[in-house]
Design a protein around this motif. Structure first.
Motif, PDB file in Angstrom:
ATOM      1  N   PRO A  78       7.478 -17.192 -25.902  1.00  0.00           N
ATOM      2  CA  PRO A  78       7.667 -16.305 -24.753  1.00  0.00           C
ATOM      3  C   PRO A  78       7.571 -17.036 -23.412  1.00  0.00           C
ATOM      4  N   ILE A  79       8.505 -16.706 -22.543  1.00  0.00           N
ATOM      5  CA  ILE A  79       8.548 -17.294 -21.202  1.00  0.00           C
ATOM      6  C   ILE A  79       7.988 -16.271 -20.224  1.00  0.00           C
ATOM      7  N   ALA A  80       6.887 -16.606 -19.569  1.00  0.00           N
ATOM      8  CA  ALA A  80       6.287 -15.721 -18.574  1.00  0.00           C
ATOM      9  C   ALA A  80       6.635 -16.237 -17.182  1.00  0.00           C
ATOM     10  N   LEU A  81       7.219 -15.366 -16.369  1.00  0.00           N
ATOM     11  CA  LEU A  81       7.646 -15.722 -15.010  1.00  0.00           C
ATOM     12  C   LEU A  81       6.910 -14.833 -14.019  1.00  0.00           C
ATOM     13  N   LEU A  82       6.333 -15.439 -12.983  1.00  0.00           N
ATOM     14  CA  LEU A  82       5.489 -14.714 -12.034  1.00  0.00           C
ATOM     15  C   LEU A  82       5.932 -14.988 -10.605  1.00  0.00           C
ATOM     16  N   VAL A  83       5.935 -13.941  -9.788  1.00  0.00           N
ATOM     17  CA  VAL A  83       6.148 -14.057  -8.339  1.00  0.00           C
ATOM     18  C   VAL A  83       5.041 -13.273  -7.658  1.00  0.00           C
ATOM     19  N   ARG A  84       4.266 -13.935  -6.838  1.00  0.00           N
ATOM     20  CA  ARG A  84       3.133 -13.281  -6.179  1.00  0.00           C
ATOM     21  C   ARG A  84       3.601 -12.507  -4.945  1.00  0.00           C
ATOM     22  N   ASN A  85       3.030 -11.321  -4.743  1.00  0.00           N
ATOM     23  CA  ASN A  85       3.287 -10.540  -3.538  1.00  0.00           C
ATOM     24  C   ASN A  85       2.371 -11.029  -2.421  1.00  0.00           C
ATOM     25  N   THR A  86       2.957 -11.414  -1.304  1.00  0.00           N
ATOM     26  CA  THR A  86       2.147 -11.931  -0.191  1.00  0.00           C
ATOM     27  C   THR A  86       2.382 -11.181   1.116  1.00  0.00           C
ATOM     28  N   GLY A  87       3.420 -10.341   1.167  1.00  0.00           N
ATOM     29  CA  GLY A  87       3.775  -9.711   2.440  1.00  0.00           C
ATOM     30  C   GLY A  87       3.628  -8.205   2.462  1.00  0.00           C
ATOM     31  N   ALA A  88       2.795  -7.647   1.591  1.00  0.00           N
ATOM     32  CA  ALA A  88       2.647  -6.189   1.531  1.00  0.00           C
ATOM     33  C   ALA A  88       1.808  -5.676   2.703  1.00  0.00           C
ATOM     34  N   HIS A  89       2.247  -4.583   3.317  1.00  0.00           N
ATOM     35  CA  HIS A  89       1.483  -3.884   4.353  1.00  0.00           C
ATOM     36  C   HIS A  89       1.161  -2.488   3.820  1.00  0.00           C
ATOM     37  N   SER A  90       0.158  -2.397   2.997  1.00  0.00           N
ATOM     38  CA  SER A  90      -0.113  -1.148   2.288  1.00  0.00           C
ATOM     39  C   SER A  90      -0.506  -0.005   3.211  1.00  0.00           C
ATOM     40  N   SER A  91      -1.106  -0.326   4.377  1.00  0.00           N
ATOM     41  CA  SER A  91      -1.532   0.737   5.285  1.00  0.00           C
ATOM     42  C   SER A  91      -0.353   1.537   5.830  1.00  0.00           C
ATOM     43  N   ASP A  92       0.855   0.952   5.793  1.00  0.00           N
ATOM     44  CA  ASP A  92       2.051   1.669   6.249  1.00  0.00           C
ATOM     45  C   ASP A  92       2.310   2.916   5.412  1.00  0.00           C
ATOM     46  N   TYR A  93       1.704   2.967   4.226  1.00  0.00           N
ATOM     47  CA  TYR A  93       2.011   4.034   3.276  1.00  0.00           C
ATOM     48  C   TYR A  93       0.860   5.016   3.077  1.00  0.00           C
ATOM     49  N   ASP A  94      -0.160   4.935   3.929  1.00  0.00           N
ATOM     50  CA  ASP A  94      -1.324   5.807   3.769  1.00  0.00           C
ATOM     51  C   ASP A  94      -0.940   7.280   3.764  1.00  0.00           C
ATOM     52  N   GLU A  95       0.018   7.659   4.621  1.00  0.00           N
ATOM     53  CA  GLU A  95       0.435   9.051   4.723  1.00  0.00           C
ATOM     54  C   GLU A  95       1.050   9.565   3.421  1.00  0.00           C
ATOM     55  N   LEU A  96       1.614   8.632   2.633  1.00  0.00           N
ATOM     56  CA  LEU A  96       2.319   9.016   1.423  1.00  0.00           C
ATOM     57  C   LEU A  96       1.386   9.267   0.236  1.00  0.00           C
ATOM     58  N   ARG A  97       0.097   9.096   0.443  1.00  0.00           N
ATOM     59  CA  ARG A  97      -0.855   9.368  -0.640  1.00  0.00           C
ATOM     60  C   ARG A  97      -0.761  10.831  -1.085  1.00  0.00           C
ATOM     61  N   THR A  98      -0.447  11.708  -0.137  1.00  0.00           N
ATOM     62  CA  THR A  98      -0.378  13.134  -0.468  1.00  0.00           C
ATOM     63  C   THR A  98       1.015  13.729  -0.284  1.00  0.00           C
ATOM     64  N   LEU A  99       1.944  12.994   0.317  1.00  0.00           N
ATOM     65  CA  LEU A  99       3.292  13.507   0.550  1.00  0.00           C
ATOM     66  C   LEU A  99       4.287  12.878  -0.405  1.00  0.00           C
ATOM     67  N   LEU A 100       5.257  13.668  -0.844  1.00  0.00           N
ATOM     68  CA  LEU A 100       6.272  13.211  -1.793  1.00  0.00           C
ATOM     69  C   LEU A 100       7.585  12.967  -1.056  1.00  0.00           C
ATOM     70  N   ARG A 101       8.112  11.749  -1.151  1.00  0.00           N
ATOM     71  CA  ARG A 101       9.332  11.397  -0.415  1.00  0.00           C
ATOM     72  C   ARG A 101      10.578  11.969  -1.101  1.00  0.00           C
ATOM     73  N   PRO A 102      11.433  12.680  -0.361  1.00  0.00           N
ATOM     74  CA  PRO A 102      12.691  13.169  -0.930  1.00  0.00           C
ATOM     75  C   PRO A 102      13.569  12.003  -1.388  1.00  0.00           C
ATOM     76  N   GLY A 103      14.221  12.190  -2.531  1.00  0.00           N
ATOM     77  CA  GLY A 103      15.127  11.159  -3.037  1.00  0.00           C
ATOM     78  C   GLY A 103      14.446  10.059  -3.822  1.00  0.00           C
ATOM     79  N   HIS A 104      13.097  10.040  -3.806  1.00  0.00           N
ATOM     80  CA  HIS A 104      12.328   9.011  -4.500  1.00  0.00           C
ATOM     81  C   HIS A 104      11.829   9.530  -5.850  1.00  0.00           C
ATOM     82  N   ALA A 105      11.151   8.643  -6.549  1.00  0.00           N
ATOM     83  CA  ALA A 105      10.556   9.016  -7.832  1.00  0.00           C
ATOM     84  C   ALA A 105       9.154   9.589  -7.675  1.00  0.00           C
TER      85      ALA A 105
END
Length: 302
Positions: A78-105
């Protein structure tokens, strides 16, 4: 189901704002030349932050090969390939903890699991495609040995077909806090006749399933696709001579089996659902609400 394929199997993993994304490939033969620099150019093509036409999220997207390769060649394990996330700004999404985005999953994930990662869409984010691209780079190494090539192109964006018009359309949507969709075409050359199985193992069904498995893809056609509905059989059949086919309306697949011609696939990609314009939605308790999606998003996923 997070695994695709039969002989060459790919399992993708990771979330948009998790520590990393990537994939595990099982079934790759041994002695295929493979190094990190083989895969990196493909990830460089898809990574964000490279132009005004894509998400401004900054990610190096540096590939790491964790297993399955020794001294520049695959070992058959098995070949395991990894890419680390380094540029996430999670605080941008705080409002979405309780709101559901139209068109999304968001809504369907909440209904199915009763829990979801609201940060950038979690598993349903376009960031999930990193593992697919990395696996595709490995697959192309396999196919190259058989003189099979695969290439894609943009056919149209929001009805526009020339590069200048396409760029202007995307930038105009971005300026308006909106987004646009489009059509892409993928062509495989060099595929031998005889790939695929009758009835439930049809090659075109496998391809269509793979394409629809990509986030934001809402339509797939093989060959001339929906256009054949407006033709006579005499117009749509591909005549055969001793020197081969005279046309390729079928897109290289007949009866679910490859004909040896180019395999032609087109996909329709919807507009990015994360937009800055106000939209009606509900919260996780079912109450009416309004939402304006913040964060960094592609004005055109295509």
């Amino acid at each position: 189901m997070n695994t695709f394929g039969r002989n060459f199997r790919v399992t993708s993993f990771g979330e948009s704002h998790g520590p990393a994304v990537g994939c595990v490939i099982d079934g790759c033969p041994a002695n295929i030349p493979l190094r990190e620099e083989t895969i990196q150019p493909f990830l460089d093509r898809r990574k964000p932050g490279t132009s005004p036409l894509v998400s401004p999220r900054k990610e190096d997207d540096k590939i790491e090969i964790l297993s399955g390769v020794f001294e520049g060649k695959t070992t058959g394990t098995p070949i395991a390939l990894l890419v680390r996330n380094t540029g996430a700004h999670s605080s941008d999404y705080d409002e979405l903890r309780t709101l559901l985005r139209p068109g999304h999953a968001d809504y369907t994930y909440q209904q199915k699991y009763g829990i979801r990662d609201h940060r950038g869409g979690g598993r349903s984010s376009g960031r999930e495609t990193v593992g697919r691209v990395a696996a595709g780079a490995v697959a192309l190494q396999l196919l190259a040995a058989q003189n099979i090539t695969i290439a894609g192109r943009i056919v149209a964006v929001h009805g526009k077909t020339t590069p200048a018009e396409i760029e202007a359309e995307i930038l105009a949507a971005k300026e308006a806090g909106d987004s646009v969709g489009g059509i892409a075409e993928i062509v495989a050359q060099g595929c031998p006749a005889g790939l695929g199985d009758p009835v439930f193992g049809k090659l075109d069904a496998e391809i269509a399933g793979a394409m629809m498995g990509l986030g934001a893809v809402k339509g797939v056609e093989i060959g001339d696709g929906f256009a054949v509905a407006g033709r006579f059989g005499s117009e749509n059949n591909d005549p055969i001579t001793k020197n081969g086919f005279l046309s390729n309306h079928a897109g290289g697949i007949l009866g679910g089996i490859s004909s040896g011609q180019e395999i032609v696939v087109r996909i329709t990609v919807k507009p990015t659902p994360s937009i800055a314009q106000p939209q009606k939605t509900v919260d996780i308790h079912g109450n009416d609400a309004m939402i304006t999606v913040k964060g960094r998003h592609d004005p055109c996923i295509l």
